[in-house]
Design an enzyme around this catalytic site. Sequence first.
Site, PDB file in Angstrom:
ATOM      1  N   GLU A   1      -1.184  -9.047   3.991  1.00  0.00           N
ATOM      2  CA  GLU A   1      -1.053  -9.543   5.373  1.00  0.00           C
ATOM      3  C   GLU A   1      -2.406  -9.817   6.014  1.00  0.00           C
ATOM      4  OE1 GLU A   1      -0.995  -4.985   5.976  1.00  0.00           O
ATOM      5  OE2 GLU A   1      -0.628  -6.457   4.392  1.00  0.00           O
TER       6      GLU A   1
ATOM      7  N   CYS B   1       0.836  -1.204   0.000  1.00  0.00           N
ATOM      8  CA  CYS B   1       0.000   0.000   0.000  1.00  0.00           C
ATOM      9  C   CYS B   1       0.876   1.262   0.000  1.00  0.00           C
ATOM     10  CB  CYS B   1      -0.976  -0.031   1.179  1.00  0.00           C
ATOM     11  SG  CYS B   1      -2.344   1.141   1.017  1.00  0.00           S
TER      12      CYS B   1
ATOM     13  N   HIS C   1      -3.510  -5.183   0.808  1.00  0.00           N
ATOM     14  CA  HIS C   1      -2.865  -5.631   2.040  1.00  0.00           C
ATOM     15  C   HIS C   1      -2.871  -7.155   2.126  1.00  0.00           C
ATOM     16  CE1 HIS C   1      -2.339  -1.792   4.350  1.00  0.00           C
ATOM     17  NE2 HIS C   1      -3.175  -1.382   3.409  1.00  0.00           N
TER      18      HIS C   1
END
Length: 223
Positions: free
Chosen positions: A200, A99, A198
Site C-alpha cells: 500500500e 505484514c 507493505h
Amino acid sequence: MSKPVIAITGPTKGAVGPRFLVAQAVRYYGGEPLQLKPGDETKHFGYQGVVVTGGHDIDPVLYAAEPEVKPKYDAARDTLETAIIDDALARELPLLGICRGAQLLNVRCGGNLFQDLKSRRKLTSNRRTLLPLKTLCLEPDSHLARLLGVERGKINSLHNQAIDQVGKGLVISARDLDNITQAIEAPGRRFVMGVQWHPEFLLFMHRQRRLFKALVTAAREVG
C-alpha cells in the site's frame, strides 16, 4: 455486476494512512472497501474479499510460544482478525495479508513465527524503511511470480518478526537475501496470499498495484 465488497481490517485507533491507501487501491480496481475494527467480528457483513493490514506483533500464545521480545500486542485486534481470516478460509474468499496479516494467516493455518529477526539478518539491514530498498527473490513457479512478472523485485520493510514454519496448505513464494520468508500463498485456492512488505506504500509501482487488482478480480468471481 455490483462492486465486490472488500473487508479491510485494522485496530480500533490509528493506522489511518495504511488503511486509507488500501481502500484507495481497492476502489481504483472497482471494489468497495469496508473498514472493520475490533468488535465487528460479532456482526454480520457481506463481503467477497479480505485485506488484513499490518500493525502490532501477534501474541505468541496464538502459536503456543513464550514471548521472546518486549510485548506490544493488540489482543482485541487478534480476536477480530482471527475470526475474519477463519471466515475467509472457510468460505474460500480471496484474502491478502499484509505484514502482520501474512503472519496471522500463517498462524491460523498452524504455522509459527520468528519473534526477532536481528540475529537472522546477515545480508539485509534491520533498518525499517517505506522505500523499496530490499531485494525480493521470488519462487519462479509461484502465483506471486506470475502476478508480478519478475524473478527479483524491490520491496520495503517495516517488520521485526517473520514466518518460521509454514502453515498447512501454504507454501513460500518469496524470500529476501537472508532467506527470510517474504511471501506465502495457498496453491489451489482462488487467491490467498500473504506478503511481509507493505504494497500500500508502493502504489506508485505498477507491479505492487497488481496485488490489489488480483484480489478485487478474484472477489468478483465469488458467488
